[in-house]
Motif scaffolding. Sequence first.
Motif, PDB file in Angstrom:
ATOM      1  N   UNK A 114       0.844  -1.193   0.000  1.00 43.47           N
ATOM      2  CA  UNK A 114       0.000   0.000   0.000  1.00 43.47           C
ATOM      3  C   UNK A 114       0.878   1.242   0.000  1.00 43.47           C
ATOM      4  N   UNK A 115       0.314   2.333  -0.520  1.00 47.05           N
ATOM      5  CA  UNK A 115       0.996   3.626  -0.493  1.00 47.05           C
ATOM      6  C   UNK A 115       0.067   4.645   0.153  1.00 47.05           C
ATOM      7  N   UNK A 122     -13.284   0.964   3.981  1.00 49.69           N
ATOM      8  CA  UNK A 122     -12.636   0.645   2.714  1.00 49.69           C
ATOM      9  C   UNK A 122     -13.366   1.313   1.562  1.00 49.69           C
ATOM     10  N   UNK A 123     -12.623   1.534   0.489  1.00 51.53           N
ATOM     11  CA  UNK A 123     -13.175   1.935  -0.797  1.00 51.53           C
ATOM     12  C   UNK A 123     -12.930   0.782  -1.760  1.00 51.53           C
ATOM     13  N   UNK A 124     -12.934   1.072  -3.044  1.00 54.26           N
ATOM     14  CA  UNK A 124     -12.678   0.005  -4.015  1.00 54.26           C
ATOM     15  C   UNK A 124     -11.222  -0.450  -3.966  1.00 54.26           C
ATOM     16  N   UNK A 125     -10.287   0.515  -3.935  1.00 53.96           N
ATOM     17  CA  UNK A 125      -8.858   0.182  -3.896  1.00 53.96           C
ATOM     18  C   UNK A 125      -8.156   0.792  -2.684  1.00 53.96           C
ATOM     19  N   UNK A 126      -8.925   1.374  -1.779  1.00 52.70           N
ATOM     20  CA  UNK A 126      -8.316   2.088  -0.656  1.00 52.70           C
ATOM     21  C   UNK A 126      -8.792   1.564   0.683  1.00 52.70           C
ATOM     22  N   UNK A 140      -3.720   3.341  -0.588  1.00 52.78           N
ATOM     23  CA  UNK A 140      -4.191   2.674  -1.797  1.00 52.78           C
ATOM     24  C   UNK A 140      -3.380   1.398  -1.971  1.00 52.78           C
ATOM     25  N   UNK A 141      -4.092   0.282  -2.219  1.00 57.44           N
ATOM     26  CA  UNK A 141      -3.430  -0.997  -2.448  1.00 57.44           C
ATOM     27  C   UNK A 141      -2.933  -1.065  -3.887  1.00 57.44           C
ATOM     28  N   UNK A 142      -1.765  -1.683  -4.071  1.00 59.05           N
ATOM     29  CA  UNK A 142      -1.159  -1.788  -5.393  1.00 59.05           C
ATOM     30  C   UNK A 142      -0.979  -3.247  -5.796  1.00 59.05           C
ATOM     31  N   UNK A 143      -1.167  -3.513  -7.104  1.00 58.73           N
ATOM     32  CA  UNK A 143      -0.890  -4.851  -7.615  1.00 58.73           C
ATOM     33  C   UNK A 143       0.605  -4.985  -7.895  1.00 58.73           C
ATOM     34  N   UNK A 184      -3.277   0.623  -8.789  1.00 64.97           N
ATOM     35  CA  UNK A 184      -4.309   0.401  -7.767  1.00 64.97           C
ATOM     36  C   UNK A 184      -5.076  -0.890  -8.035  1.00 64.97           C
ATOM     37  N   UNK A 185      -5.342  -1.619  -6.974  1.00 67.28           N
ATOM     38  CA  UNK A 185      -6.019  -2.909  -7.085  1.00 67.28           C
ATOM     39  C   UNK A 185      -7.078  -3.021  -5.995  1.00 67.28           C
ATOM     40  N   UNK A 186      -8.159  -3.767  -6.248  1.00 73.55           N
ATOM     41  CA  UNK A 186      -9.234  -3.872  -5.250  1.00 73.55           C
ATOM     42  C   UNK A 186      -8.758  -4.436  -3.908  1.00 73.55           C
TER      43      UNK A 186
END
Length: 160
Positions: free
Chosen positions: A54-55, A83-87, A115-118, A123-125
């Motif tokens: 995450x960043x 949570x959000x979609x990617x956060x 924000x989650x990263x792939x 950004x990733x769910x």
Amino acid sequence: MDETATLASSHTEMTEMLLPNDTNNLGRALGGAVLHWMDICGAIAGMRFSNRQVVTASMDHVDFIAPIEMGEVAIIEGYVFNTGRTSVDVKVDVRAENPRTDETHRTTTSYFTFVALDDEGRPTPVPALDCPSEDERALRDDALDGREEQLRQVVERYDL
């Protein structure tokens, strides 16, 4: 990716001894050092929750409630509360502990968004937040209410 993750799975607690390199000329914690610890704690909570890197996307208004004195132990605690979609939103609180007396007091609080990263850095769910216990629901509700109140005060302060 799991469809849900619990608030408890994100819970993170760190400790730091306040040493001279992280103090100001009054022998108290530098605000920047405290923010650094909070950012790390929040990121770990976000990674534990999402099982992803995450960043930091944002940090809300920070309240420095009381100082941390040199020699005290800073206890930094964070957990995902929304949570959000990617956060993920993470509440981070700091307490100071006098290791000779075991007395503690609250020093700092803020809300972070990560924000989650792939694997390619996009950004990733993230999983949906699950709060199966009453304690988890109480923590979530407290954080949601606290963030809403904090944002309301900012709006009032700046008459937005």
